[in-house]
Design an enzyme around this catalytic site. Structure first.
Site, PDB file in Angstrom:
ATOM      1  N   ARG A 100       0.781  -1.252  -0.032  1.00 15.90           N
ATOM      2  CA  ARG A 100      -0.008   0.058  -0.077  1.00 15.90           C
ATOM      3  C   ARG A 100       0.960   1.362   0.089  1.00 15.90           C
ATOM      4  O   ARG A 100       1.969   1.252   0.516  1.00 15.90           O
ATOM      5  CB  ARG A 100      -0.865   0.025   1.206  1.00 15.90           C
ATOM      6  CG  ARG A 100      -2.045  -0.729   1.214  1.00 15.90           C
ATOM      7  CD  ARG A 100      -3.190  -0.671   1.783  1.00 15.90           C
ATOM      8  NE  ARG A 100      -4.052  -1.658   1.911  1.00 15.90           N
ATOM      9  CZ  ARG A 100      -4.978  -2.143   2.765  1.00 15.90           C
ATOM     10  NH1 ARG A 100      -4.621  -1.461   3.979  1.00 15.90           N
ATOM     11  NH2 ARG A 100      -5.884  -3.032   2.492  1.00 15.90           N
ATOM     12  N   ARG A 107       4.790   8.207  -6.004  1.00 16.57           N
ATOM     13  CA  ARG A 107       4.329   6.952  -6.875  1.00 16.57           C
ATOM     14  C   ARG A 107       5.399   6.061  -7.401  1.00 16.57           C
ATOM     15  O   ARG A 107       5.270   5.189  -7.344  1.00 16.57           O
ATOM     16  CB  ARG A 107       3.597   7.375  -8.149  1.00 16.57           C
ATOM     17  CG  ARG A 107       2.048   7.721  -7.745  1.00 16.57           C
ATOM     18  CD  ARG A 107       1.285   8.068  -9.015  1.00 16.57           C
ATOM     19  NE  ARG A 107       0.575   7.029  -9.579  1.00 16.57           N
ATOM     20  CZ  ARG A 107       0.267   7.128 -10.962  1.00 16.57           C
ATOM     21  NH1 ARG A 107       0.242   8.123 -11.697  1.00 16.57           N
ATOM     22  NH2 ARG A 107      -0.205   6.039 -11.635  1.00 16.57           N
ATOM     23  N   ASN A 139      -2.768  -1.607  -7.843  1.00 15.68           N
ATOM     24  CA  ASN A 139      -2.593  -0.127  -8.018  1.00 15.68           C
ATOM     25  C   ASN A 139      -1.247   0.145  -7.872  1.00 15.68           C
ATOM     26  O   ASN A 139      -0.432  -0.194  -7.108  1.00 15.68           O
ATOM     27  CB  ASN A 139      -3.658   0.831  -7.591  1.00 15.68           C
ATOM     28  CG  ASN A 139      -5.039   0.773  -8.299  1.00 15.68           C
ATOM     29  OD1 ASN A 139      -4.780   0.672  -9.247  1.00 15.68           O
ATOM     30  ND2 ASN A 139      -6.086   0.830  -7.292  1.00 15.68           N
ATOM     31  N   ARG A 170     -18.922   2.919 -12.772  1.00 24.37           N
ATOM     32  CA  ARG A 170     -19.089   4.187 -11.955  1.00 24.37           C
ATOM     33  C   ARG A 170     -19.910   5.274 -12.788  1.00 24.37           C
ATOM     34  O   ARG A 170     -20.771   5.959 -12.337  1.00 24.37           O
ATOM     35  CB  ARG A 170     -18.080   4.674 -11.279  1.00 24.37           C
ATOM     36  CG  ARG A 170     -17.318   3.802 -10.148  1.00 24.37           C
ATOM     37  CD  ARG A 170     -16.272   4.147  -9.501  1.00 24.37           C
ATOM     38  NE  ARG A 170     -15.763   3.431  -8.390  1.00 24.37           N
ATOM     39  CZ  ARG A 170     -14.696   3.174  -7.802  1.00 24.37           C
ATOM     40  NH1 ARG A 170     -13.359   3.794  -8.585  1.00 24.37           N
ATOM     41  NH2 ARG A 170     -14.214   2.496  -6.875  1.00 24.37           N
ATOM     42  N   HIS A 194      -6.446   4.860 -15.357  1.00 21.91           N
ATOM     43  CA  HIS A 194      -7.227   4.498 -14.348  1.00 21.91           C
ATOM     44  C   HIS A 194      -7.105   5.475 -13.283  1.00 21.91           C
ATOM     45  O   HIS A 194      -5.729   5.752 -12.725  1.00 21.91           O
ATOM     46  CB  HIS A 194      -6.956   3.018 -13.618  1.00 21.91           C
ATOM     47  CG  HIS A 194      -7.644   2.928 -12.353  1.00 21.91           C
ATOM     48  ND1 HIS A 194      -9.105   2.877 -12.182  1.00 21.91           N
ATOM     49  CD2 HIS A 194      -7.232   2.671 -11.202  1.00 21.91           C
ATOM     50  CE1 HIS A 194      -9.432   2.387 -11.066  1.00 21.91           C
ATOM     51  NE2 HIS A 194      -8.405   2.549 -10.618  1.00 21.91           N
ATOM     52  N   THR A 249     -11.820   0.058  -1.002  1.00 23.64           N
ATOM     53  CA  THR A 249     -12.849  -0.426  -1.775  1.00 23.64           C
ATOM     54  C   THR A 249     -12.654  -1.682  -2.301  1.00 23.64           C
ATOM     55  O   THR A 249     -11.466  -2.313  -2.295  1.00 23.64           O
ATOM     56  CB  THR A 249     -13.060   0.669  -3.178  1.00 23.64           C
ATOM     57  OG1 THR A 249     -11.998  -0.082  -3.896  1.00 23.64           O
ATOM     58  CG2 THR A 249     -12.632   1.956  -2.905  1.00 23.64           C
TER      59      THR A 249
END
EC number: 1.1.1.27
Length: 334
Positions: A100, A107, A139, A170, A194, A249
């Site tokens: 995480r 990044r 991610n 979404r 994304h 999520t």
């Protein structure tokens, strides 16, 4: 002395080990991995589900918990192990593992830490399932799909990022809510990277073939009195809001991944906005992965649809491609 089983069951065929027809592996049994697993089971897509993780107790617990639901499922074999031999003969492997992002972490640093995790995972997957299709969910998904493609040595039609499949879902949900219809009857595409710099293709938004931009030419612009642009903003912010409220999520991405798998295992040739290698398209010159409308079937990602994009949309795609390449070019050990 015959056992109860021998007295009960008279064999007709010789017993022999069968190779599964539709085996799916999920790597990582965190919130997202387990949401993928339950969505796959709920749609009865697999005849064998394998789970892999480094946390042995959590892994065994999740496996047992799912096995105890076998009566209510149509997946006869659910297995788990930290050893990747358990994944052998998978048709599709879903990668949700990764580290995480820490507070204030760049990044590039996050990606590099994930590269180090993937360097262990990906070769093992390919070793045991050389013919599999890999779906990357971790991610930042577009960069990690590139990383997976590089590490796996698989052809690009068998390495797919979940990309904007969820962003588009979404988008369609939020627009459909405003119109009072079901999301499946509201068509619209979010493409590109994304997340934050995704591109909403307003020119393609339609209901029953009626272009919404023809009814409201300002749709998606700053001059729009109905402020439809806010819908795309909500798409971008929705993940952050859910994370703020519940910590992560998982359900929507799990359902979205099962949707992609269904298109492939059932050879449906449906079109999804997923992350693929876009070098040579829209003037992009580097090996980056971005979401475009792609045909998914039993062979994997077999074609890309040539979406008519406006100049500003192409410019946004190129900008995302440059941002991604800036990070990718500095990655070590690929």
């Amino acid at each position: 002395m015959a056992t109860l089983k021998e007295k009960l069951i008279a064999p007709v065929a010789e017993e022999e080990a069968t190779i599964p027809n539709n085996k799916i592996t999920v790597v990582g049994v965190g919130q997202v991995g387990m949401a993928c697993a339950i969505s796959i089971l709920g749609k009865s897509l697999a005849d064998e589900l394998a789970l892999v993780d480094v946390l042995e107790d959590k892994l065994k617990g999740e496996m047992m918990d799912l096995q105890h639901g076998s009566l209510f499922l149509q997946t006869p074999k659910i297995v788990a192990d930290k050893d990747y031999s358990v994944t052998a003969n998978s048709k599709i492997v879903v990668v949700t593992a990764g580290v995480r992002q820490q507070e204030g972490e760049s990044r590039l640093n996050l990606v590099q830490r994930n590269v180090n995790v993937f360097k262990f995972i990906i070769p093992q997957i390919v070793k045991y399932s050389p013919d599999c299709i890999i779906i990357v969910v971790s991610n930042p998904v577009d960069i990690l799909t590139y990383v997976t493609w590089k590490l796996s040595g698989l052809p690009k039609h068998r390495v797919i990022g979940s990309g904007c499949n969820l962003d588009s879902a979404r988008f369609r949900y939020l627009m459909a809510e405003k119109l009072g219809i079901h999301p499946s009857s509201c068509h619209g595409w979010i493409l590109g990277e994304h997340g934050d710099s995704s591109v909403a293709v307003w020119s393609g938004v339609n209901v029953a073939g009626v272009s919404l931009q023809e009814l409201n030419p300002e749709m998606g612009t700053d001059n729009d009195s109905e402020n439809w642009k806010e819908v795309h903003k909500m798409v971008v912010e929705s993940a952050y809001e859910v994370i703020k409220l519940k910590g992560y999520t998982n359900w929507a991405i799990g359902l979205s991944v099962a949707d992609l798998i269904e298109s492939m295992l059932k050879n449906l040739s449906r079109i999804h906005p997923v992350s693929t290698m876009v070098k040579g398209m829209y003037g992009i010159e580097n090996e980056v992965f971005l979401s475009l409308p792609c045909i998914l079937n039993a062979r994997g990602l077999t074609s890309v649809i040539n979406q008519k994009l406006k100049d500003d949309e192409v410019a946004q795609l190129k900008k995302s491609a440059d941002t991604l390449w800036d990070i990718q070019k500095d990655l070590k050990d690929l």
